[in-house]
Scaffold this active site. Structure first.
Site, short mmCIF file in Angstrom:
data_model
loop_
_atom_site.label_atom_id
_atom_site.label_comp_id
_atom_site.label_asym_id
_atom_site.label_seq_id
_atom_site.Cartn_x
_atom_site.Cartn_y
_atom_site.Cartn_z
N SER A 58 110.89 59.30 127.66
CA SER A 58 110.79 58.76 126.30
C SER A 58 109.51 57.97 126.11
O SER A 58 108.93 57.95 125.02
CB SER A 58 112.02 57.93 125.95
OG SER A 58 112.24 56.90 126.89
N GLU A 59 109.04 57.29 127.16
CA GLU A 59 107.72 56.66 127.14
C GLU A 59 107.08 56.70 128.52
O GLU A 59 107.79 56.65 129.54
CB GLU A 59 107.77 55.20 126.68
CG GLU A 59 107.63 55.00 125.18
CD GLU A 59 108.98 54.95 124.50
OE1 GLU A 59 109.01 54.91 123.26
OE2 GLU A 59 110.00 54.94 125.21
N THR A 60 105.76 56.77 128.51
CA THR A 60 104.96 56.61 129.72
C THR A 60 103.97 55.48 129.48
O THR A 60 103.33 55.42 128.42
CB THR A 60 104.21 57.90 130.07
OG1 THR A 60 105.15 58.93 130.38
CG2 THR A 60 103.31 57.70 131.28
N HIS A 90 111.12 49.28 127.96
CA HIS A 90 111.50 49.77 129.29
C HIS A 90 110.29 50.22 130.10
O HIS A 90 110.26 50.07 131.32
CB HIS A 90 112.55 50.88 129.17
CG HIS A 90 112.01 52.26 128.93
ND1 HIS A 90 111.61 52.69 127.69
CD2 HIS A 90 111.80 53.30 129.77
CE1 HIS A 90 111.20 53.94 127.77
NE2 HIS A 90 111.30 54.33 129.03
#
Length: 253
Positions: free
Chosen positions: A43-45, A72
């Protein structure tokens, strides 16, 4: 370049919210970072410039867009780097501190303001108690936790709303959590986010006002699930969670 995959807001591998963390020795092109995030499909990097002294540049990408704030993936970066860290970001200066198996993050408070969005059409089975908006997200209060846990939202409708994500929340139904939530962000390429730190910048002041306490524990009830400790400190919020590194290696691209 060093690459880690970290499960955030959990002490157990293969739970919580996985994030990529890429440590950069020099600035990188935004299009390249977007391609890496699309390849990893989390969902995110997070992309962190670690060369030099002073605050480290930190940017976050979903598989489709760059975002202004991500909890996160910031927690994952703080976990990988350890100790106390200061980051410069699109949301200002952020700080993390890793100690005792937990990572705490100093984030901006996102006070909710009442809204009149017609949300029921996309949330079948939810009895809407209130609707509010923060800087990026719509917050929907349901009357009980079971409605949140059983919800199957209409993601196509939600994707058309003017919001990064829709947060659905209710009072907690377990002894170790004050409130429960789920977060849906199809507009930014994340149909349901497993555990969303930045959403708790809005959830924390909302529930602190309702429950009359500044220290709370939130459960995000996705399939993977996770726990977020929150403390409201005026115009800031401290978010804390555990993290587990499940992959570490090198990025060849």
């Amino acid at each position: 370049m060093r690459l880690s995959i970290v499960d955030s807001f959990t002490g157990t591998p293969f739970a919580g919210n996985p994030a990529g963390v890429v440590l950069l020795d020099e600035p990188a092109d935004a299009a390249w970072m977007q391609s890496v995030a699309a390849e990893l499909r989390h969902s995110e990097t997070a992309f962190v410039e670690v060369s030099g002294d002073g605050p480290k540049s930190l940017r976050w990408f979903t598989p489709t867009v760059e975002v202004d704030l991500c909890g996160h993936a910031t927690l994952a970066a703080g976990h990988v780097l350890g100790g106390e860290q200061v980051f410069t970001t699109r949301s200002g200066e952020l700080r993390t501190r890793a100690a005792g198996g937990w990572v705490s993050m100093d984030f901006p408070n996102d006070p909710p303001r009442p809204a009149d969005d017609d949300v029921a059409v996309a949330l079948p089975g939810v009895t809407v108690a209130s609707v509010a908006r923060g800087k990026w997200d719509i917050l929907v209060e349901a009357t009980d936790a079971a409605q949140v846990r059983q919800l199957k939202p209409d993601l196509d409708v939600i994707a058309g709303w003017d919001a990064r994500c829709v947060i659905v929340t209710a009072p907690g139904d377990r002894d170790d959590a004050d409130f429960v939530s789920r977060v849906f962000g199809p507009a930014v390429g994340v149909p349901e986010d497993p555990v969303t730190g930045s959403a708790h910048c809005l959830l924390a002041p909302f529930w602190a006002a309702k429950l009359g306490r500044d220290k709370l524990v939130g459960e995000q009830a996705s399939e993977r699930g996770g726990i977020v400790r929150v403390v409201v400190n005026g115009d800031r919020v401290t978010l804390s969670g555990q993290a587990v590194t499940v992959v570490s290696g090198e990025l060849h691209a």
